[in-house]
Design a protein around this motif. Structure first.
Motif, short mmCIF file in Angstrom:
data_model
loop_
_atom_site.label_atom_id
_atom_site.label_comp_id
_atom_site.label_asym_id
_atom_site.label_seq_id
_atom_site.Cartn_x
_atom_site.Cartn_y
_atom_site.Cartn_z
N ALA A 146 0.96 -1.23 -0.02
CA ALA A 146 0.03 0.09 0.04
C ALA A 146 0.91 1.20 -0.34
O ALA A 146 0.42 2.32 0.34
CB ALA A 146 -0.93 0.16 1.24
N GLY A 147 2.07 1.00 -0.34
CA GLY A 147 2.92 2.19 -0.18
C GLY A 147 3.46 2.64 0.85
O GLY A 147 4.11 3.83 1.05
N TRP A 148 3.47 1.94 2.14
CA TRP A 148 3.93 2.70 3.33
C TRP A 148 5.41 2.32 3.36
O TRP A 148 5.90 1.25 2.75
CB TRP A 148 3.34 1.88 4.52
CG TRP A 148 1.88 2.10 4.75
CD1 TRP A 148 1.02 1.88 4.09
CD2 TRP A 148 1.52 3.18 5.90
NE1 TRP A 148 0.00 2.67 4.72
CE2 TRP A 148 0.26 3.13 5.64
CE3 TRP A 148 2.37 3.83 6.95
CZ2 TRP A 148 -0.50 4.22 6.65
CZ3 TRP A 148 1.55 4.58 7.72
CH2 TRP A 148 0.26 4.69 7.58
N PHE A 171 6.35 1.93 10.36
CA PHE A 171 6.36 2.37 9.01
C PHE A 171 6.01 3.69 9.14
O PHE A 171 5.20 4.22 10.11
CB PHE A 171 5.15 1.49 8.40
CG PHE A 171 5.56 0.29 7.83
CD1 PHE A 171 5.84 -0.03 6.57
CD2 PHE A 171 5.02 -0.94 8.77
CE1 PHE A 171 6.34 -1.49 6.32
CE2 PHE A 171 5.41 -2.37 8.21
CZ PHE A 171 5.91 -2.58 6.95
N HIS A 172 5.98 4.57 8.15
CA HIS A 172 5.44 5.72 7.97
C HIS A 172 4.93 6.05 6.47
O HIS A 172 5.37 5.18 5.60
CB HIS A 172 6.47 6.96 8.06
CG HIS A 172 7.47 7.00 7.30
ND1 HIS A 172 7.46 7.86 6.20
CD2 HIS A 172 8.49 6.45 7.06
CE1 HIS A 172 8.51 8.20 5.28
NE2 HIS A 172 9.34 6.96 5.81
N LYS A 173 4.06 6.87 6.30
CA LYS A 173 3.45 7.14 4.85
C LYS A 173 3.47 8.86 4.72
O LYS A 173 3.03 9.29 5.68
CB LYS A 173 2.41 6.59 4.59
CG LYS A 173 1.80 6.82 3.11
CD LYS A 173 0.51 5.87 3.03
CE LYS A 173 0.19 5.73 1.48
NZ LYS A 173 -0.98 4.93 1.35
N GLN A 174 3.89 9.30 3.90
CA GLN A 174 3.97 10.78 3.30
C GLN A 174 2.81 10.90 2.65
O GLN A 174 2.70 10.45 1.21
CB GLN A 174 5.26 11.37 2.96
CG GLN A 174 6.48 10.86 3.63
CD GLN A 174 6.41 11.71 4.98
OE1 GLN A 174 6.18 12.94 5.18
NE2 GLN A 174 6.85 10.84 6.22
N LEU A 175 1.62 11.60 2.97
CA LEU A 175 0.51 11.93 2.05
C LEU A 175 0.98 13.15 1.40
O LEU A 175 1.48 14.13 1.91
CB LEU A 175 -0.72 12.27 2.69
CG LEU A 175 -1.15 10.78 3.60
CD1 LEU A 175 -2.28 11.20 4.61
CD2 LEU A 175 -1.41 9.71 2.55
N VAL A 176 0.55 13.03 -0.04
CA VAL A 176 0.56 14.67 -0.71
C VAL A 176 -0.70 14.88 -1.24
O VAL A 176 -1.55 14.08 -1.54
CB VAL A 176 1.55 14.21 -2.00
CG1 VAL A 176 2.80 14.26 -1.28
CG2 VAL A 176 1.20 12.99 -2.55
#
Length: 176
Positions: A146-148, A171-176
């Motif tokens: 899922a892109g994490w 995990f981390h995810k940067q939202l744009v």
């Protein structure tokens, strides 16, 4: 099959009305071996108390609660976005308690819950999401797909429901 599943955000009143169904999802997942802060045997009262506190947190605006429901109205999954963060982290949120009943897995429900939580985070003005999960588990692969991005692993960080030590992957995810 997941087309028959509806993902939606629920507020405090509805969360309180769904406490028993949410408790059943939590119990099913813990009994299936999910390391989500609870130990075996997990009592119904323990699960209900957790969901009541979560509903109160929703009412305070500290978290967003999403549910996945079958066409028959049965809650088969849930995830939370904890939006209440320290003053220096207003742009961040934690994803917590990603749960899908064992009999509803492998239908894309978790993926849809993750997409919905991303959307809710954006609406809440959050640009950085973090979560943790059992190292080597199915959820770890789900988050990677899922892109994490994996931050790292802490060995022996938590206990599995049966008491065995397990590593935790962050995990981390940067939202744009």
């Amino acid at each position: 099959m997941s087309d028959a599943i509806t993902i939606r955000r629920i507020g405090m009143n509805e969360a309180m009305a769904c406490v028993d169904a949410l408790a059943d999802v939590l119990i099913d997942c813990v009994e299936g071996g999910a390391s989500v802060s609870f130990m075996l045997p997990i009592a119904k009262e323990t699960a209900v108390a957790f969901w009541r506190r979560a509903a109160e947190s929703v009412a305070l605006g500290e978290r967003i609660l999403l549910v996945a429901e079958s066409a028959a109205g049965r809650i088969v999954g849930t995830v939370q976005l904890i939006t209440a963060q320290p003053e220096n982290q207003p742009h961040r949120a934690d994803v917590a308690k990603m749960l899908v009943r064992r009999d509803a897995r492998r239908q894309g429900i978790a993926q849809r819950l993750l997409e919905a939580v991303d959307d809710e985070a954006r609406r809440a003005g959050k640009s950085v999401l973090v979560l943790d999960t059992v190292t080597g588990g199915d959820a770890e692969r789900l988050y990677e797909r899922a892109g994490w991005l994996k931050v790292g692993v802490v060995p022996n960080y938590a206990l599995m429901p049966d008491g065995a030590l397990c590593g935790t992957t962050f995990f981390h995810k940067q939202l744009v």
